[in-house]
Enzyme design. Structure first.
Site, PDB file in Angstrom:
ATOM      1  N   HIS A 184      16.619 -19.778 -42.252  1.00 41.94           N
ATOM      2  CA  HIS A 184      17.824 -20.439 -41.683  1.00 41.94           C
ATOM      3  C   HIS A 184      18.498 -19.187 -42.327  1.00 41.94           C
ATOM      4  CE1 HIS A 184      20.834 -23.558 -41.306  1.00 41.94           C
ATOM      5  NE2 HIS A 184      21.648 -23.407 -42.803  1.00 41.94           N
ATOM      6  N   ASN A 230      17.925 -27.104 -37.921  1.00 44.13           N
ATOM      7  CA  ASN A 230      18.881 -27.139 -37.416  1.00 44.13           C
ATOM      8  C   ASN A 230      19.302 -27.236 -36.139  1.00 44.13           C
ATOM      9  OD1 ASN A 230      19.503 -24.364 -38.299  1.00 44.13           O
ATOM     10  ND2 ASN A 230      21.534 -24.757 -37.895  1.00 44.13           N
ATOM     11  N   HIS A 231      19.203 -25.695 -35.064  1.00 43.70           N
ATOM     12  CA  HIS A 231      18.754 -25.649 -33.731  1.00 43.70           C
ATOM     13  C   HIS A 231      18.354 -26.405 -32.719  1.00 43.70           C
ATOM     14  CE1 HIS A 231      22.126 -22.158 -33.432  1.00 43.70           C
ATOM     15  NE2 HIS A 231      21.766 -22.054 -35.018  1.00 43.70           N
ATOM     16  N   HIS A 260      13.749 -17.797 -32.692  1.00 38.48           N
ATOM     17  CA  HIS A 260      15.060 -18.276 -31.966  1.00 38.48           C
ATOM     18  C   HIS A 260      15.599 -17.003 -30.964  1.00 38.48           C
ATOM     19  CE1 HIS A 260      18.746 -20.014 -34.344  1.00 38.48           C
ATOM     20  NE2 HIS A 260      18.300 -19.361 -36.127  1.00 38.48           N
ATOM     21  N   ARG A 270      29.180 -23.277 -44.379  1.00 35.81           N
ATOM     22  CA  ARG A 270      28.140 -22.985 -42.528  1.00 35.81           C
ATOM     23  C   ARG A 270      29.473 -24.599 -42.477  1.00 35.81           C
ATOM     24  NH1 ARG A 270      23.484 -20.478 -40.997  1.00 35.81           N
ATOM     25  NH2 ARG A 270      22.354 -20.103 -42.705  1.00 35.81           N
ATOM     26  N   ASP A 294      14.298 -23.202 -36.314  1.00 37.45           N
ATOM     27  CA  ASP A 294      15.308 -22.594 -35.103  1.00 37.45           C
ATOM     28  C   ASP A 294      13.875 -21.545 -34.011  1.00 37.45           C
ATOM     29  OD1 ASP A 294      16.954 -23.426 -36.550  1.00 37.45           O
ATOM     30  OD2 ASP A 294      18.029 -21.388 -37.677  1.00 37.45           O
ATOM     31  N   ASP A 313      11.965 -18.556 -38.600  1.00 39.80           N
ATOM     32  CA  ASP A 313      13.231 -19.100 -37.426  1.00 39.80           C
ATOM     33  C   ASP A 313      12.425 -17.265 -36.293  1.00 39.80           C
ATOM     34  OD1 ASP A 313      15.078 -19.257 -39.375  1.00 39.80           O
ATOM     35  OD2 ASP A 313      16.478 -19.525 -38.615  1.00 39.80           O
ATOM     36  N   HIS A 348      13.032 -26.156 -43.871  1.00 38.12           N
ATOM     37  CA  HIS A 348      13.892 -24.726 -43.010  1.00 38.12           C
ATOM     38  C   HIS A 348      15.540 -24.216 -43.441  1.00 38.12           C
ATOM     39  CE1 HIS A 348      16.136 -22.440 -39.536  1.00 38.12           C
ATOM     40  NE2 HIS A 348      17.078 -23.268 -39.619  1.00 38.12           N
ATOM     41  N   ASP A 388      17.512 -21.011 -29.424  1.00 42.39           N
ATOM     42  CA  ASP A 388      18.196 -20.563 -29.352  1.00 42.39           C
ATOM     43  C   ASP A 388      18.371 -19.304 -29.226  1.00 42.39           C
ATOM     44  OD1 ASP A 388      19.704 -22.948 -28.583  1.00 42.39           O
ATOM     45  OD2 ASP A 388      20.170 -23.390 -30.211  1.00 42.39           O
ATOM     46  N   ARG A 389      19.658 -18.542 -29.171  1.00 44.61           N
ATOM     47  CA  ARG A 389      20.517 -17.510 -29.220  1.00 44.61           C
ATOM     48  C   ARG A 389      19.422 -16.211 -27.907  1.00 44.61           C
ATOM     49  NH1 ARG A 389      24.764 -16.608 -32.238  1.00 44.61           N
ATOM     50  NH2 ARG A 389      25.151 -17.789 -34.049  1.00 44.61           N
TER      51      ARG A 389
END
Length: 502
Positions: free
Chosen positions: A431, A307-308, A248, A404, A275, A246, A356, A278-279
């Site tokens: 992840h 997943n993002h 991110h 999750r 990923d 990730d 992922h 995001d964030r």
């Protein structure tokens, strides 16, 4: 952990030796409260794992206190265990229907899982209980707006004949202003010089012209549509291959990876394992850098979907807001189309599978089944595609519901059966934040790599990447600390409802 155990033992010893505290029920109640208070202190220090441990100890001693579950719920939210957070918030409400924070917590967990209608009901409960609470009203209004937007989009959507956003982009009539001094595509193509200039532009917080940004998106979409859902990657016996987890939106940490490990090239291939966005608030810079290298080195630079890379996650965790702020809503929609075509997994020399999330609720999933997944869609809530993006390993054998709330948790026996069935040596997945940036589990058959150090500017973790060579595919790990970045906080573009999560 040692300090926690010593703390617990010291209290038990003190209570056992005190004749006033001889009542077992009183002892447990008081002790549970002490543990809760200690957990609160760890929470304030952002040590969420220790806080969860202590809240759990308190719950074990006194399982009928709503606040304990409510507090553990928000700690689970902080560690992205949305399923556990949802369960704890619901349990808190069961114990005390008037516990308003329980509805807040449950709404946040539901929002994180994209369950907006259910979240709206909880926010409505909060506003009724606290009619003068401005924060509650704002959250209810924002959630209501999202629910209405989704309903409107469904009402006007005609799946069979919906026009692609890519088909509506008119590149020819996009004017490049005279004052633009950033990098330019060479006859519409990405070059090595373009990529170097682009990264320097981003380091100076500049912006790529929208015409070139759209061109990259259209070209990379076409490239991804030509690939299967499972991509086979061949690594020569003397070749180095790098797997990153990730990112991110942490662009400056991405630049540090290239500084430590070299820029991508035909002799320095990479796989980024989902990923990308995001964030972190430099997601646009990250994704155009990665897509640029994919176009420059299509056979030596690989990207798996995380997943993002989905519309719901992007709406909530900042990427959609960032694209709208830096470009347009139209471009945000185009990104959704591109992400739908990202491959779901890569198989290295037919011996190592990289995805992922993780493995499956079934023991009979084969590489051929993964390769034939119809992936051009938003991630479903169950099934093989969902689990590739969302699942996590666990220490215990067997399977368990996901922490999750999506996917599954799988044990070492599940991993062993999967690699044996498919003739693999091990799997690599991402992840999950890991303190050292990576983790080796399941008797060496399941490796996690996470490449965003000091995740969300709060977690204090290291980042890592993996180097392999084609001869033995033995993983070598490089870890690193976070590097400074401009003063733009993570989640700066995220939905305001998730401000408590980062």
């Amino acid at each position: 952990m040692k300090k926690v155990i010593e703390f617990i033992e010291s209290i038990w010893v003190a209570m056992a030796s005190n004749p006033i505290l001889n009542d077992t029920t009183v002892n447990k109640t008081e002790f549970a409260e002490k543990l809760k208070n200690e957990a609160n202190e760890y929470f304030k220090k952002q040590d969420y794992e220790k806080a969860i441990q202590l809240y759990s100890e308190a719950i074990e001693l006194n399982p009928n206190v709503a606040v304990y579950y409510g507090n553990r719920s928000i700690a689970y939210l902080k560690t992205e265990c949305f399923g556990y957070a949802l369960n704890d918030a619901s349990r808190a409400i069961e114990l005390d229907s008037g516990y308003v924070k329980g509805y807040y917590r449950r709404a946040a967990a539901l929002m994180s899982l994209g369950k907006f209608k259910q979240a709206l009901k909880d926010y409505e409960t909060v506003t009724k209980a606290r009619p003068n609470d401005k924060d509650a009203k704002a959250k209810y209004a924002e959630c209501s707006k999202i629910v209405r937007k989704i309903a409107f989009e469904k009402a006007i959507a005609v799946d069979d004949c919906k026009k692609s956003i890519a088909d509506s982009i008119d590149l020819e009539n996009m004017v490049i202003e005279d004052e633009y001094s950033g990098p330019k595509l060479d006859n519409g193509k990405v070059t090595e010089d373009f990529m170097k200039e682009l990264m320097e532009l981003y380091k100076d917080q500049g912006k790529l012209h929208r015409k070139y940004a759209y061109k990259i998106l259209l070209d990379v979409k076409q490239l991804f549509t030509s690939q299967p859902s499972l991509v086979d990657v061949t690594i020569g016996p003397k070749e180095k291959f790098t797997v990153c987890g990730d990112i991110h939106g942490q662009f400056f940490d991405l630049m540090n990876i290239f500084h430590l490990n070299g820029l991508p090239s035909t002799s320095n291939p990479y796989l980024f394992n989902g990923d990308f966005v995001d964030r972190g608030s430099f997601s646009v810079e990250c994704i155009f850098t990665l897509f640029g290298f994919k176009l420059l080195y299509p056979e030596h630079f690989f990207m798996s979907r995380g997943n993002h890379e989905s519309q719901t996650m992007n709406q909530m965790y900042g990427f959609e807001g960032e694209v709208k702020a830096k470009y347009s809503a139209q471009m945000a929609e185009l990104f959704t189309e591109v992400y739908n075509w990202l491959p779901l997994a890569h198989c290295l020399n037919r011996r190592v599978l990289v995805m992922h999330g993780g493995l499956f609720t079934r023991d009979d999933v084969t590489l051929d089944e993964i390769k034939n997944i119809d992936r051009n869609r938003q991630p479903p809530e169950e099934g093989v595609m969902c689990e590739l993006l969302w699942s996590d390993p666990q220490v215990q054998p067997g399977r368990a519901p996901s922490k999750r709330g999506v996917g599954v948790q799988f044990g070492p026996d599940v991993t062993r059966k999967f690699v044996d069935l498919n003739g693999l040596e091990y799997i690599i997945r991402s992840h999950e934040v890991k303190n050292e940036g990576y983790e080796i589990a399941h008797e060496g058959r399941c490796i996690t790599v996470f490449s965003a150090p000091n995740y969300c500017d709060t977690m204090g973790n290291k980042g890592a990447f993996i180097n392999l060579n084609g001869k033995d595919l033995k993983p070598q790990f490089t870890t690193y600390e976070a590097v400074p970045h401009p003063n733009v906080k993570p989640m700066a573009y995220a939905n305001s409802l998730l401000s408590l999560l980062c």
